[in-house]
Design a protein around this motif. Structure first.
Motif, short mmCIF file in Angstrom:
data_model
loop_
_atom_site.label_atom_id
_atom_site.label_comp_id
_atom_site.label_asym_id
_atom_site.label_seq_id
_atom_site.Cartn_x
_atom_site.Cartn_y
_atom_site.Cartn_z
N ILE A 126 54.33 100.33 76.70
CA ILE A 126 53.13 99.49 76.77
C ILE A 126 52.88 98.84 75.42
O ILE A 126 52.48 97.67 75.33
N GLY A 127 53.13 99.62 74.35
CA GLY A 127 52.96 99.07 73.02
C GLY A 127 53.87 97.88 72.79
O GLY A 127 53.45 96.84 72.26
N ASN A 148 52.57 94.99 74.78
CA ASN A 148 51.40 94.43 74.10
C ASN A 148 51.80 93.53 72.95
O ASN A 148 51.26 92.44 72.77
N SER A 149 52.77 94.01 72.15
CA SER A 149 53.14 93.24 70.97
C SER A 149 53.77 91.91 71.38
O SER A 149 53.52 90.87 70.75
#
Lengths: 208, 191, 189
Positions: free
Chosen positions: A186-187, A190-191
């Motif tokens: 997810i990170g 997101n990025s």
């Protein structure tokens, strides 16, 4: 409402797992092997399309006050049907997915789509939305389960990828691995989205 | 009051339609499910006692006679090749690590364990779930029933089987179950 | 299985959130503050225990035998009704808590723990007392995990976290570390 837009909305822009961040329980639990992730994804997609279609069909008849219990009944019916057919025709997968098949009923994605889309749109659009969200969900499951199976048992879809000297990191098959990998995924997502968003802002600035 | 009744009625109708759809679906699939269950069970019995061709389940009274207080042994089948009794299969439920674990053991008439098969489990993948893998189950094949089975890292002796790395609870649960079955067999069925 | 073993097992060894992945949505969604987390934990404990008793009774009196395929539908309807009831009661007794929990209160209906425990009780063939203990233990375990992670996330408010990891990602990674810690309880029972 362009149907292709509806479809890709579910796969990318409002991907249930990576963007909307709902329906997590099943994602963590069944992704220990790629074929389990795929089976779950297909089951949920089936229920999504079915329930979206029926909810869209009855949307003008169901009074507002009881719409949530009515939607729940519709969803539970489709889940039970999927359960029965899996038990009859794919018992191994049924056993592998275990309690998470009946738990599809409380998978937030399905109720959320019924409430926010199918109850407000026509049949075809609702069906396509169900398909799009289902595909987005299945993709997320596939990515996570291929990663976990590869790192945790050295195989993908039961095909051994690495030689016997590879010591798999079993932690990835266990709960901690699931949490951490999903968090990292997810990170990363997101990025990518943040970079995309700042690029769009820059483009708008330059266009002025 | 009228409104509540109307709402309840609509909900009831929706539920009734749902229930009938499910009833139809149930009648379509229930036979197939029972058949799939039966096939899975037959296949499991064939795997643990491959010298047999046919199986006959012992009835409840006979089962109770044999297992006595050990009610976690839930099923015993006689294995026949033609008209000769060649062995038995035992279904037993034990407490694994993540939950109840059901497995089957086959014992041949000449006093050897012919195989084990885990049927239902909730063990951790990569650890206790390896109890379904051949490297574990095969280590039970051919072990004699007259001495106690123990699990070790590198089985060499006649009564040693493969232990599962970092899955002591699972291994012990299965080994204890096998030893119980061994005992019951030696006392009640090996005449 | 004796009752004490069930209790220790459900709270620590096989914690329903950190070990069995049930209740992850509210676990991540409501855990920003310890007060809301505690309130949620209490509400969930109440709903889970009560619904387990009711579904147990329904299963053993009505469904068993011919109607078992209606289990999913009946159970979820019972849970939905129960949550409505708790909502009404909470609104009267403690409006502050009711407002604090907000939309997360009706969401207890879709909390996997509630339906999951109800189904698992039947699968494990527990009697009524074992069912109650299992349900209570499961929800206490859920509440424990929830309060713990809320306490940690409160500290995150004043930390520098990479933008991409803010929110869910860092919460998930934290949950992973907590899960490793809980693995240490293996062998307790």
């Amino acid at each position: 409402m362009k149907l292709s837009k509806v479809f890709f909305n579910g796969v990318v822009k409002e991907n249930p797992i990576f963007v909307q961040l709902i329906g997590m329980c099943s994602v963590l639990a069944v992704t220990t092997a790629a074929k389990n992730g795929l089976a779950m994804g297909l089951a949920v997609t089936g229920v999504l399309i079915g329930s979206n279609v029926v909810v869209s069909l009855i949307r003008k008849v169901v009074p507002n006050k009881i719409r949530i219990p009515a939607f729940i009944v519709v969803i539970a019916t489709f889940v039970t049907i999927v359960e029965m057919f899996m038990k009859a025709y794919a018992q191994d997968l049924y056993n592998a997915l275990g309690i998470f098949i009946p738990l599809i009923v409380v998978n937030c994605i399905i109720l959320a789509r019924a409430e926010s889309f199918a109850s407000k749109h026509g049949l075809l659009a609702s069906a396509v939305d169900g398909l799009g969200m289902g595909v987005g969900y299945t993709l997320a499951l596939l990515i996570l389960s291929i990663l976990r199976e590869f790192l945790g048992s050295g195989s993908i879809f039961d095909i051994q990828m690495l030689g016997p000297s590879f010591e798999p990191a079993i932690i990835f098959l266990m709960p901690p691995g699931a949490f951490i990998l999903l968090g990292i995924l997810i990170g990363i997502f997101n990025s990518i989205r943040n970079k995309q968003a700042s690029k769009e802002v820059l483009q708008k600035e330059e266009a002025r | 009051m009228n409104e509540t009744i109307k709402l309840a009625l609509i909900l009831f109708i929706i539920t009734a339609v749902a229930a009938s759809v499910l009833a139809i679906s149930n009648s379509v699939t229930s036979e197939r499910i029972a058949e799939a269950d039966r096939l899975a069970s037959e296949r499991a019995k064939m795997e643990v006692l491959d010298i047999a061709e046919e199986f006959k389940q012992l009835d409840e009274n006979r089962l109770k006679e044999i297992v006595g207080d050990n009610t976690n042994i839930t099923e015993i089948n006689e294995g026949y090749k033609g008209s000769d009794l060649v062995g038995y299969t035992f279904n037993i439920e034990v407490n694994g690590y993540g939950g109840p674990l059901t497995f089957m053991t086959g014992i041949s008439k000449d006093g050897k364990i012919t195989g084990i098969k885990v049927l239902v489990h909730e063990e951790t993948p990569g650890l206790g779930a390896n109890s379904t893998r051949p490297f574990f189950t095969d280590s039970f094949k051919g072990k004699p029933v007259d001495s106690e089975i123990t699990a070790v890292r590198e089985p060499k002796a006649d009564n040693e089987v493969q232990a599962l790395t970092s899955a002591t609870v699972t291994t012990n649960a299965i080994v204890d179950g096998v030893n119980l079955i061994r005992q019951i067999y030696s006392e009640k069925l090996s005449n | 299985m004796n009752l004490f073993t069930i209790l220790i097992s459900t709270i620590f060894v096989n914690n329903y959130v950190l070990g069995r992945f049930l209740g992850v949505c509210p676990f991540l969604g409501v855990s920003n503050k310890t007060e809301t987390a505690t309130g949620m934990g209490i509400a969930v404990t109440f709903v889970v225990t009560l619904s387990s008793i009711i579904t147990y009774i329904i299963h053993h009196t009505i469904l068993i035998g011919r109607l078992e395929y209606l289990q999913t539908i009946v159970f979820i309807l019972v849970i939905a009704a129960l949550v409505q009831f708790v909502e009404m009661v909470l609104k009267k007794i403690s409006p502050t808590l009711y407002n604090a929990l907000g939309v997360y209160l009706p969401l207890i209906t879709t909390n996997c723990v509630v339906l999951g425990v109800a189904i698992l009780n039947i699968q494990a063939e527990y009697n009524l007392i074992e069912t109650i203990v299992n349900a209570f233990g499961a929800s206490v375990g859920f509440s424990l995990a929830l309060i713990l992670i809320a306490a940690i996330r409160e500290k995150f408010e004043i930390q520098e976290i990479p933008k991409a990891l803010e929110g869910f990602p860092i919460a998930l990674i934290t949950a992973g570390l907590m899960s490793i810690a809980f693995l240490g309880f293996n062998g307790l029972v």
